[in-house]
Each structure stands twice: as C-alpha cells, then as structure tokens.
Design a protein around this motif. Structure first.
Motif, PDB file in Angstrom:
ATOM      1  N   HIS A   1       0.845  -1.198   0.000  1.00 21.17           N
ATOM      2  CA  HIS A   1       0.000   0.000   0.000  1.00 21.17           C
ATOM      3  C   HIS A   1       0.874   1.239   0.000  1.00 21.17           C
ATOM      4  O   HIS A   1       1.888   1.294   0.708  1.00 21.17           O
ATOM      5  CB  HIS A   1      -0.890   0.045   1.245  1.00 21.17           C
TER       6      HIS A   1
ATOM      7  N   ASP B   1       0.725  -5.361   3.907  1.00 20.67           N
ATOM      8  CA  ASP B   1      -0.533  -5.840   4.463  1.00 20.67           C
ATOM      9  C   ASP B   1      -0.601  -7.357   4.255  1.00 20.67           C
ATOM     10  O   ASP B   1      -0.813  -7.841   3.138  1.00 20.67           O
ATOM     11  CB  ASP B   1      -1.683  -5.132   3.744  1.00 20.67           C
TER      12      ASP B   1
ATOM     13  N   HIS C   1      -4.590 -10.081   4.280  1.00 18.58           N
ATOM     14  CA  HIS C   1      -5.736  -9.287   3.837  1.00 18.58           C
ATOM     15  C   HIS C   1      -6.707 -10.102   2.992  1.00 18.58           C
ATOM     16  O   HIS C   1      -7.909  -9.806   2.960  1.00 18.58           O
ATOM     17  CB  HIS C   1      -5.244  -8.090   3.019  1.00 18.58           C
TER      18      HIS C   1
ATOM     19  N   SER D   1      -0.028 -14.308  10.285  1.00 16.80           N
ATOM     20  CA  SER D   1      -1.108 -14.229   9.290  1.00 16.80           C
ATOM     21  C   SER D   1      -1.514 -15.592   8.747  1.00 16.80           C
ATOM     22  O   SER D   1      -2.535 -15.695   8.046  1.00 16.80           O
ATOM     23  CB  SER D   1      -0.692 -13.320   8.131  1.00 16.80           C
TER      24      SER D   1
ATOM     25  N   ARG E   1      -4.735 -10.499  10.264  1.00 19.05           N
ATOM     26  CA  ARG E   1      -4.259  -9.481   9.333  1.00 19.05           C
ATOM     27  C   ARG E   1      -3.145  -8.718  10.034  1.00 19.05           C
ATOM     28  O   ARG E   1      -3.300  -8.283  11.175  1.00 19.05           O
ATOM     29  CB  ARG E   1      -5.385  -8.539   8.947  1.00 19.05           C
TER      30      ARG E   1
ATOM     31  N   ILE F   1      -0.299  -5.576   9.563  1.00 15.03           N
ATOM     32  CA  ILE F   1       0.177  -4.405   8.829  1.00 15.03           C
ATOM     33  C   ILE F   1       1.560  -4.034   9.366  1.00 15.03           C
ATOM     34  O   ILE F   1       1.753  -3.941  10.581  1.00 15.03           O
ATOM     35  CB  ILE F   1      -0.761  -3.201   9.014  1.00 15.03           C
TER      36      ILE F   1
ATOM     37  N   LEU G   1      -6.010   2.425   5.684  1.00 10.28           N
ATOM     38  CA  LEU G   1      -6.142   0.971   5.598  1.00 10.28           C
ATOM     39  C   LEU G   1      -7.380   0.448   6.323  1.00 10.28           C
ATOM     40  O   LEU G   1      -7.564  -0.759   6.445  1.00 10.28           O
ATOM     41  CB  LEU G   1      -4.887   0.308   6.160  1.00 10.28           C
TER      42      LEU G   1
END
Length: 307
Positions: free
Chosen positions: A21, A35, A38, A70, A78, A80, A115
């Motif tokens: 991102h 990320d 996701h 994850s 999720r 980040i 986000l």
C-alpha cells in the motif's frame, strides 16, 4: 532480494502473499505499508495487528513474524507493517525537522485511516514503542493492546550512543554476504541466540541494493539528532505518556543483553501497570527478533488473549 509480483499488487514469498500500500501523510509525503493476511476471510473475525519498526528500520523487520501470525492455522491475523517517512519504501522528508515522534505518530494514524484500521493490537520495536507512547495519549481507543519490544519510558544513554556509533559507521558494501558479516561483527556478542537465517534476514531488512552497492535503507538525516548527545545527556522520560497504557493489555519484551531498556525500568513499568506481561528474550540484545520460537509463543498467547 527481488520478490515476484502477482495480481492486484500482491507480493509472494515462500508461498505467502502480502499487499503493498502507498498512501499520503497529512503533509503530502507518499508512505508505504505491507498488508499480510488481507485476502484471508478468516482474518476479518479477529483484531488486526500493526507493527511499528525502530529508528532506522522498516516493514521488512517484521516479515517473518507477519508471515507466522497471518497464517497460523487456528487464528490467522491481518498484519500491517509500516515504513515511516525516511525509511524503506516511504518518501524521504525534505524538511528534516519533521523526523520526530509526534509527526511519525500522526503518520501511523494516517496509515490506519487509509487501511481501514479502527482498532488494532500494536507491536512497537524500539522507536516504534516510543511512538506507541504518543498514540496511547493521542488516540487510546485505537489501541486494543500494545507490545513494547525492548523499549520503555526511560532510554539508557549508553544504548543510544552505541546506536549512533554503528549507524554512523555503516559504509556501502559490495554484497549481502558482506552485509551479513558486518552485522555479525557489530552485534553477535549481544545476539548469541541468532542463527544464520536470522542474520541473513536481518541483512535483507536493513540494507537495500542501490546503484550497484548495498546501503542502509534510511535517510542519513535520521541520525542527526543523535550527534549532539554524550554520556552526560539527560534523555527526557515518558512516564507521563506511559500512563496511557493503563487502560489496555500491555506486554514488554526486554532483550537479555539490552543496553537500551534496563531491568530497573522494566520493574518500575510493572509497578505502574500491575497487569503488564514481561518477557525476556534470551540471548538477544537491542532489539530482539520477535519471530524466534520462544518469543513467538509468548507473542501469540498475548495477542490471542486480547481478542
């Protein structure tokens, strides 16, 4: 290390994908985040995790931890991971005075807004943990819980001086093999627990190939504030901001060989937050690698105990 891309801007490594991102800060810089998880519908049922790196570090520091969290079978998350301004794939700031904690805390808020993160569990390594002190005061409702990795309200000046020394001493290198050897020479005494894969991962996180040489992946201006300190410098403490963690679950990880976070400070943190979970990273200094098996077990238990 170049990673193959796939549809929708995803990057795939070791069979696990993350999405890249890019978003704007409140003052117009282009910032970067990774990320993980996701695309997995299971992660929507649990609180996300936001990872904040240290002074000169970036999102790649959390790659192995993010892959593990994850994809864990029972409760994938999720995750980040951010590059602050002046680090990694984020823009360097032309106004070097803006490399400061309140500005970087605001950048984290911008990341969460872009986000869609309304509430998360935050992991802050070193400077990332200092940023969390500010976020706990600025936006406490955003933090469902916090893990401070080898950082607290009091920073030991000896540790800051050592950080300045090795950051200033870093020179362009000819290969990642040289980068690994350089890291071992500088840090192996404080990190006897690391194996060859850990050192290789650290090199890939810290350095980037640019114009045919391997260089540290940050704006050198970040070091400027450290140049004026000496052994007699009184570093302001953050005990007033630390009070913001009182309303949430808190975990403190201290490297067994840390020279940034003292045992005395950790003891006082426990007195001021009786529910804090304290973990020692055996055989590690500043700052511990969180994907190591012993720490991963503790991290997962802490995270899953929140929601």
């Amino acid at each position: 290390m170049l990673l193959p891309t796939c549809a929708k801007g995803d990057i795939v490594t070791n069979g696990i994908s993350f999405q890249e991102h890019r978003f704007s800060s409140s003052d117009g810089l282009q910032l970067y985040a990774r990320d993980y998880g996701h695309a997995d519908p299971q992660t929507a049922a649990s609180l996300p995790i936001v990872c904040l790196p240290g002074l000169s570090r970036n999102s790649r520091d959390f790659h192995r931890l993010a892959m593990q969290l994850s994809t864990q079978p029972q409760r994938p998350r999720r995750v980040i991971a951010l590059d602050y301004r002046g680090r990694g794939s984020s823009d360097w700031d032309t106004d070097k005075s803006r490399y400061q904690l309140p500005v970087e805390a605001q950048d984290v808020l911008s990341a969460c807004e872009n986000l869609g993160i309304a509430k998360a569990i935050f992991i802050g390594t070193s400077r990332g943990g200092l940023i969390l002190h500010f976020l706990a005061a600025m936006r406490p409702a955003l933090l469902a819980g916090a893990a401070l990795n080898d950082i607290g309200p009091v920073i030991e000046i000896a540790g800051l001086l050592q950080i300045r020394h090795y950051l200033q001493a870093q020179q362009p290198l000819q290969s990642f093999e040289q980068a690994i050897e350089s890291l071992k020479k500088t840090h192996s005494a404080a990190f006897p627990a690391l194996d060859d894969d850990d050192w290789a991962d650290m090199a890939q996180a810290i350095f980037r190939e640019k114009d045919g040489v391997i260089t540290a992946d940050f704006d050198p201006a970040l070091i400027e504030p450290l140049k004026s300190i000496d052994a007699d410098t009184q570093v302001p403490d953050l005990w007033a901001l630390y009070q913001g963690f009182q309303t949430m679950p808190l975990m403190v990880i201290r490297g067994e060989n840390s020279n940034i976070l003292s045992e005395a400070t950790v003891l006082e943190m426990g007195k001021r937050h009786p529910g804090v979970k304290v973990v020692t990273a055996a055989g590690q200094g500043h700052a511990p690698l969180l994907h190591r098996p012993d720490l991963l077990t503790d991290m997962t238990a802490f995270i899953d105990g929140i929601s």
